[in-house]
Design a protein around this motif. Structure first.
Motif, PDB file in Angstrom:
ATOM      1  N   LEU A 105       0.783  -1.226   0.000  1.00 23.25           N
ATOM      2  CA  LEU A 105       0.000   0.000   0.000  1.00 23.25           C
ATOM      3  C   LEU A 105       0.822   1.287   0.000  1.00 23.25           C
ATOM      4  O   LEU A 105       0.424   2.269  -0.629  1.00 23.25           O
ATOM      5  CB  LEU A 105      -0.942   0.005   1.208  1.00 23.25           C
ATOM      6  N   VAL A 106       1.946   1.317   0.695  1.00 24.06           N
ATOM      7  CA  VAL A 106       2.720   2.565   0.765  1.00 24.06           C
ATOM      8  C   VAL A 106       3.247   2.992  -0.611  1.00 24.06           C
ATOM      9  O   VAL A 106       3.051   4.141  -1.023  1.00 24.06           O
ATOM     10  CB  VAL A 106       3.866   2.444   1.791  1.00 24.06           C
ATOM     11  N   PRO A 107       3.904   2.097  -1.377  1.00 28.96           N
ATOM     12  CA  PRO A 107       4.310   2.521  -2.726  1.00 28.96           C
ATOM     13  C   PRO A 107       3.127   2.909  -3.603  1.00 28.96           C
ATOM     14  O   PRO A 107       3.232   3.855  -4.403  1.00 28.96           O
ATOM     15  CB  PRO A 107       5.024   1.275  -3.283  1.00 28.96           C
ATOM     16  N   ALA A 108       2.013   2.183  -3.466  1.00 27.84           N
ATOM     17  CA  ALA A 108       0.832   2.511  -4.269  1.00 27.84           C
ATOM     18  C   ALA A 108       0.336   3.916  -3.956  1.00 27.84           C
ATOM     19  O   ALA A 108      -0.015   4.685  -4.863  1.00 27.84           O
ATOM     20  CB  ALA A 108      -0.271   1.483  -4.020  1.00 27.84           C
ATOM     21  N   LEU A 109       0.324   4.262  -2.686  1.00 27.38           N
ATOM     22  CA  LEU A 109      -0.165   5.588  -2.298  1.00 27.38           C
ATOM     23  C   LEU A 109       0.795   6.688  -2.736  1.00 27.38           C
ATOM     24  O   LEU A 109       0.361   7.752  -3.194  1.00 27.38           O
ATOM     25  CB  LEU A 109      -0.376   5.647  -0.784  1.00 27.38           C
ATOM     26  N   ILE A 110       2.083   6.449  -2.616  1.00 24.97           N
ATOM     27  CA  ILE A 110       3.071   7.456  -3.031  1.00 24.97           C
ATOM     28  C   ILE A 110       3.006   7.687  -4.542  1.00 24.97           C
ATOM     29  O   ILE A 110       2.976   8.837  -5.003  1.00 24.97           O
ATOM     30  CB  ILE A 110       4.484   7.021  -2.607  1.00 24.97           C
ATOM     31  N   VAL A 111       2.972   6.610  -5.306  1.00 20.07           N
ATOM     32  CA  VAL A 111       2.875   6.737  -6.765  1.00 20.07           C
ATOM     33  C   VAL A 111       1.575   7.444  -7.153  1.00 20.07           C
ATOM     34  O   VAL A 111       1.571   8.332  -8.020  1.00 20.07           O
ATOM     35  CB  VAL A 111       2.959   5.345  -7.430  1.00 20.07           C
ATOM     36  N   THR A 112       0.486   7.061  -6.504  1.00 18.64           N
ATOM     37  CA  THR A 112      -0.804   7.689  -6.797  1.00 18.64           C
ATOM     38  C   THR A 112      -0.770   9.177  -6.518  1.00 18.64           C
ATOM     39  O   THR A 112      -1.238   9.991  -7.328  1.00 18.64           O
ATOM     40  CB  THR A 112      -1.922   7.039  -5.959  1.00 18.64           C
ATOM     41  N   ALA A 113      -0.217   9.560  -5.361  1.00 20.80           N
ATOM     42  CA  ALA A 113      -0.181  10.975  -4.982  1.00 20.80           C
ATOM     43  C   ALA A 113       0.631  11.790  -5.976  1.00 20.80           C
ATOM     44  O   ALA A 113       0.202  12.880  -6.391  1.00 20.80           O
ATOM     45  CB  ALA A 113       0.403  11.110  -3.575  1.00 20.80           C
ATOM     46  N   ILE A 114       1.790  11.285  -6.388  1.00 16.72           N
ATOM     47  CA  ILE A 114       2.654  12.046  -7.302  1.00 16.72           C
ATOM     48  C   ILE A 114       2.029  12.158  -8.690  1.00 16.72           C
ATOM     49  O   ILE A 114       1.871  13.262  -9.233  1.00 16.72           O
ATOM     50  CB  ILE A 114       4.045  11.385  -7.382  1.00 16.72           C
ATOM     51  N   VAL A 115       1.670  11.017  -9.265  1.00 19.22           N
ATOM     52  CA  VAL A 115       1.162  11.008 -10.646  1.00 19.22           C
ATOM     53  C   VAL A 115      -0.184  11.721 -10.742  1.00 19.22           C
ATOM     54  O   VAL A 115      -0.398  12.561 -11.625  1.00 19.22           O
ATOM     55  CB  VAL A 115       1.050   9.566 -11.167  1.00 19.22           C
ATOM     56  N   SER A 116      -1.105  11.398  -9.824  1.00 17.55           N
ATOM     57  CA  SER A 116      -2.450  11.982  -9.893  1.00 17.55           C
ATOM     58  C   SER A 116      -2.429  13.478  -9.616  1.00 17.55           C
ATOM     59  O   SER A 116      -3.217  14.236 -10.196  1.00 17.55           O
ATOM     60  CB  SER A 116      -3.382  11.279  -8.904  1.00 17.55           C
ATOM     61  N   THR A 117      -1.542  13.924  -8.728  1.00 13.98           N
ATOM     62  CA  THR A 117      -1.444  15.361  -8.457  1.00 13.98           C
ATOM     63  C   THR A 117      -0.952  16.115  -9.692  1.00 13.98           C
ATOM     64  O   THR A 117      -1.490  17.176 -10.043  1.00 13.98           O
ATOM     65  CB  THR A 117      -0.501  15.611  -7.270  1.00 13.98           C
ATOM     66  N   ILE A 118       0.047  15.573 -10.362  1.00 12.88           N
ATOM     67  CA  ILE A 118       0.559  16.220 -11.581  1.00 12.88           C
ATOM     68  C   ILE A 118      -0.516  16.248 -12.667  1.00 12.88           C
ATOM     69  O   ILE A 118      -0.745  17.285 -13.311  1.00 12.88           O
ATOM     70  CB  ILE A 118       1.817  15.479 -12.078  1.00 12.88           C
ATOM     71  N   LEU A 119      -1.184  15.116 -12.872  1.00 10.71           N
ATOM     72  CA  LEU A 119      -2.246  15.063 -13.877  1.00 10.71           C
ATOM     73  C   LEU A 119      -3.402  15.985 -13.506  1.00 10.71           C
ATOM     74  O   LEU A 119      -4.007  16.628 -14.380  1.00 10.71           O
ATOM     75  CB  LEU A 119      -2.742  13.629 -14.037  1.00 10.71           C
ATOM     76  N   GLY A 120      -3.716  16.060 -12.209  1.00 13.33           N
ATOM     77  CA  GLY A 120      -4.799  16.944 -11.773  1.00 13.33           C
ATOM     78  C   GLY A 120      -4.479  18.411 -12.004  1.00 13.33           C
ATOM     79  O   GLY A 120      -5.350  19.196 -12.399  1.00 13.33           O
TER      80      GLY A 120
END
Length: 328
Positions: A105-120
């Protein structure tokens, strides 16, 4: 001084919440029907005298209030005792499960936060574009779909129909890794890891994308950006400056989401047969293994409380008006 009072108040609240949480765990387990040793008696593995001796060994022959005091002292000092069903120290059981859950879960959350924030941010800067509309539709769809439904769908398509990835577990039955690195840094693990990792990323992506998108929309057209444009900064440079100024809600939500890391982990781990703490908790509840259940839920509750405290502190340090307003 205001921040110090704010911090002391938040720590005190966190301590109270921890005591309340462990108390609820204790009472819930004692209210469950049945007896943790009932199956052993029914199968003939224990007679009446042996049953009483085992109950005394685990303190279950004591009055409820005595059990509670002992439990409170043990759990708050991280003395989790021994598993009723396995006879091993509870921590020896939970630690590998906790590691497996955090690795997922930790890598999934970190990757999600970085990629989704940039795309958002890109979607918010290009408001009304096809990219913005499609990204909102896709991420909202996966966020509103229960995580176990997405997991089952991925299993049907990619594991059973296409046979691209294994259907369950953390390693192949024939694999025999020796130590942490051989287990988690292997191609076999990567194949087992992909589907639950992708499911988690898609589930959490909507929150970060929409949050960063809305922050950029609020700031686009602000006076300081117009000034930057007048100075000759291109759109990418303006977006970078707007992004830095819109990170407060994203950082705060990331801390909160870290605290809620275990949300949905039980169903996710059951679907993929991932040997994490969520799946272990389900097994312990079915077996009425009081010490293991109490320790697992305590660890999950403590993670939520500590990360919420951290989110409050981070928010107050970034925005001092929070701690000032709290003391008004």
């Amino acid at each position: 001084m205001n921040f110090r009072r704010f911090l002391i108040k938040r720590i005190a609240i966190s301590i109270v919440l921890t005591v309340v949480a462990v108390s609820i765990i204790f009472l819930t387990m004692r209210l469950l029907p049945g007896d943790p040793f009932g199956s052993l008696v029914a199968s003939g593995d224990l007679n009446t005298e042996q049953l009483e001796a085992v109950r005394a060994q685990y303190g279950l022959d004591q009055p409820l209030w005595v059990q509670y005091v002992q439990y409170l002292g043990n759990i708050l000092t991280f003395n989790f005792g021994f598993s009723i069903t396995q006879g091993r120290p509870v921590w020896d059981i939970l630690f590998p499960q906790l590691v497996a859950t955090l690795v997922l879960l930790v890598p999934a959350l970190i990757v999600t936060a970085i990629v989704s924030t940039i795309l958002g941010m890109y979607a918010g800067w290009n408001r009304g574009s096809t990219f913005e509309k499609s990204s909102i539709v896709v991420t909202t769809f996966f966020r509103s779909t229960p995580i176990f439904i997405t997991g089952i769908f991925f299993l049907i398509i990619f594991a059973y129909q296409l046979s691209w990835f294994p259907a369950f577990g953390i390693r192949s039955p024939t694999a025999n890794p020796d130590g942490f690195f051989e287990l988690y840094l292997s191609w076999d693990f990567a194949k087992h890891y992909f589907l639950p990792f992708a499911t988690s990323v898609l589930f959490y992506s909507g929150d970060f994308l929409l949050l960063s998108r809305n922050s950029i929309v609020e700031r686009k057209g602000a006076a300081y950006l117009k000034l930057h444009a007048a100075k000759g900064l291109n759109e990418a440079e303006q977006l970078a400056r707007a992004g830095r100024n819109s990170m407060l809600p994203v950082v705060t939500y990331f801390a909160l989401r870290m605290g809620m890391l275990f949300q949905g982990v039980i169903t996710l781990e059951v679907v993929f047969a991932w040997p994490g703490i969520g799946r272990g908790l389900v097994t312990a509840i079915q077996q009425q293994d009081y010490p293991t259940v109490q320790a697992a839920v305590f660890i999950m509750a403590l993670a939520v409380i500590v990360m919420n405290l951290l989110a409050d502190v981070v928010y107050a340090r970034i925005d001092p008006t929070v701690s000032v307003g709290d003391n008004v």
